[in-house]
Design a protein around this motif. Structure first.
Motif, PDB file in Angstrom:
ATOM      1  N   PRO A 209      91.060  25.830  55.148  1.00 48.81           N
ATOM      2  CA  PRO A 209      91.226  24.386  55.295  1.00 48.81           C
ATOM      3  C   PRO A 209      90.026  23.779  56.015  1.00 48.81           C
ATOM      4  CG  PRO A 209      92.559  25.526  56.915  1.00 48.81           C
ATOM      5  CD  PRO A 209      91.946  26.590  56.025  1.00 48.81           C
TER       6      PRO A 209
ATOM      7  N   GLY B  53      89.359  29.544  50.422  1.00 51.77           N
ATOM      8  CA  GLY B  53      90.618  28.818  50.580  1.00 51.77           C
ATOM      9  C   GLY B  53      90.903  28.396  52.012  1.00 51.77           C
TER      10      GLY B  53
ATOM     11  N   PHE C  17      85.626  26.641  50.860  1.00 51.19           N
ATOM     12  CA  PHE C  17      86.443  26.403  49.661  1.00 51.19           C
ATOM     13  C   PHE C  17      86.677  27.699  48.900  1.00 51.19           C
ATOM     14  CE2 PHE C  17      86.624  21.688  48.444  1.00 51.19           C
ATOM     15  CZ  PHE C  17      86.599  21.272  49.764  1.00 51.19           C
TER      16      PHE C  17
ATOM     17  N   GLN D 297      90.134  18.239  48.819  1.00 55.41           N
ATOM     18  CA  GLN D 297      90.294  19.693  48.822  1.00 55.41           C
ATOM     19  C   GLN D 297      91.526  20.110  48.021  1.00 55.41           C
ATOM     20  OE1 GLN D 297      90.373  21.713  52.667  1.00 55.41           O
ATOM     21  NE2 GLN D 297      89.506  23.534  51.714  1.00 55.41           N
ATOM     22  N   ASN D 298      92.593  19.343  48.081  1.00 56.07           N
ATOM     23  CA  ASN D 298      93.787  19.666  47.290  1.00 56.07           C
ATOM     24  C   ASN D 298      93.519  19.568  45.793  1.00 56.07           C
ATOM     25  OD1 ASN D 298      95.432  20.224  49.481  1.00 56.07           O
ATOM     26  ND2 ASN D 298      96.177  18.133  49.636  1.00 56.07           N
ATOM     27  N   ASN D 299      92.744  18.564  45.388  1.00 63.02           N
ATOM     28  CA  ASN D 299      92.462  18.345  43.963  1.00 63.02           C
ATOM     29  C   ASN D 299      91.301  19.178  43.432  1.00 63.02           C
ATOM     30  OD1 ASN D 299      94.529  16.445  43.702  1.00 63.02           O
ATOM     31  ND2 ASN D 299      93.198  14.801  44.416  1.00 63.02           N
ATOM     32  N   ASN D 300      90.474  19.699  44.323  1.00 59.89           N
ATOM     33  CA  ASN D 300      89.279  20.464  43.936  1.00 59.89           C
ATOM     34  C   ASN D 300      89.152  21.701  44.821  1.00 59.89           C
ATOM     35  OD1 ASN D 300      87.856  18.274  42.143  1.00 59.89           O
ATOM     36  ND2 ASN D 300      88.501  17.237  44.017  1.00 59.89           N
ATOM     37  N   PRO D 301      90.135  22.579  44.816  1.00 56.18           N
ATOM     38  CA  PRO D 301      90.157  23.663  45.800  1.00 56.18           C
ATOM     39  C   PRO D 301      88.996  24.656  45.717  1.00 56.18           C
ATOM     40  CG  PRO D 301      91.818  24.009  44.112  1.00 56.18           C
ATOM     41  CD  PRO D 301      91.254  22.647  43.884  1.00 56.18           C
ATOM     42  N   LEU D 302      88.283  24.670  44.605  1.00 55.61           N
ATOM     43  CA  LEU D 302      87.192  25.634  44.461  1.00 55.61           C
ATOM     44  C   LEU D 302      85.824  24.976  44.333  1.00 55.61           C
ATOM     45  CD1 LEU D 302      88.946  28.132  42.039  1.00 55.61           C
ATOM     46  CD2 LEU D 302      88.680  28.318  44.521  1.00 55.61           C
TER      47      LEU D 302
END
Length: 183
Positions: free
Chosen positions: A98, A96, A93, A58-63
């Protein structure tokens, strides 16, 4: 949606194989977001040992939730294919929100003694509590599970429920609430 928006913790279950149920879960989540809610999302289907991989993805691909299933080894879980559940993650996602793993590893058998005690899993169930869980599990499995398998399933379900609740509370940070996606 209005009733759910007033709740801190929302449990969304489904028939695993029904893609309409997953689309309805995503629809309800979008409705909560439209009402200003920002809950954490907790997936029962993802073991808590996969939380670091989930957070990294999720941090590397937030969307883009497309690869989340592969990142958490979804294909090894025994749940229906990731694309059925992806609409829920897509909404999360996009907003945004979590996303967290909820399920204990190894059916809860590997929980530490301290965590088992904290979650009350060392406490015995009363006969009425045990009987109610047996009936719920039996009915929930269309009375197709052999009776001898039901008692161990109570132990597993009890651990799963306690860990899911614990993870939902942690995920919410006590502020945002959580939506639990449950099979």
């Amino acid at each position: 949606v209005a009733a759910a928006a007033r709740s801190d913790y929302i449990f969304l279950g489904e028939n695993h194989e029904n893609p309409d149920h997953h689309r309805l879960q995503a629809w309800l989540l979008r409705g909560l977001i439209d009402k200003g809610r920002r809950p954490a999302i907790v997936f029962e289907m993802i073991e808590e040992t996969r939380q670091p991989a989930l957070a990294a993805y999720q941090n590397n691909n937030p969307l883009d939730a497309t690869g989340l299933g592969a990142a958490v080894d979804w294909g090894k879980t025994g749940w229906p294919a990731w694309p059925k559940y992806q609409p829920i993650a897509d909404v999360a996602f996009e907003a945004g929100l979590p996303v967290f793993a909820g399920n204990p590893a190894n059916h809860g058998k590997s929980l530490s003694a301290a965590r088992r005690t904290r979650l009350g899993l060392d406490d015995s169930l009363s006969p009425s509590q045990r009987d109610a869980m047996l009936e719920t599990i039996d009915a929930g499995h269309c009375r197709l599970v052999p009776k001898r398998h039901l008692t161990p399933m109570v132990t597993i379900q009890r651990a799963r429920d306690a860990v899911l609740a614990d993870n939902a509370q942690k995920a919410s940070g006590g502020k945002r609430g959580a939506v639990l996606i449950l099979g």
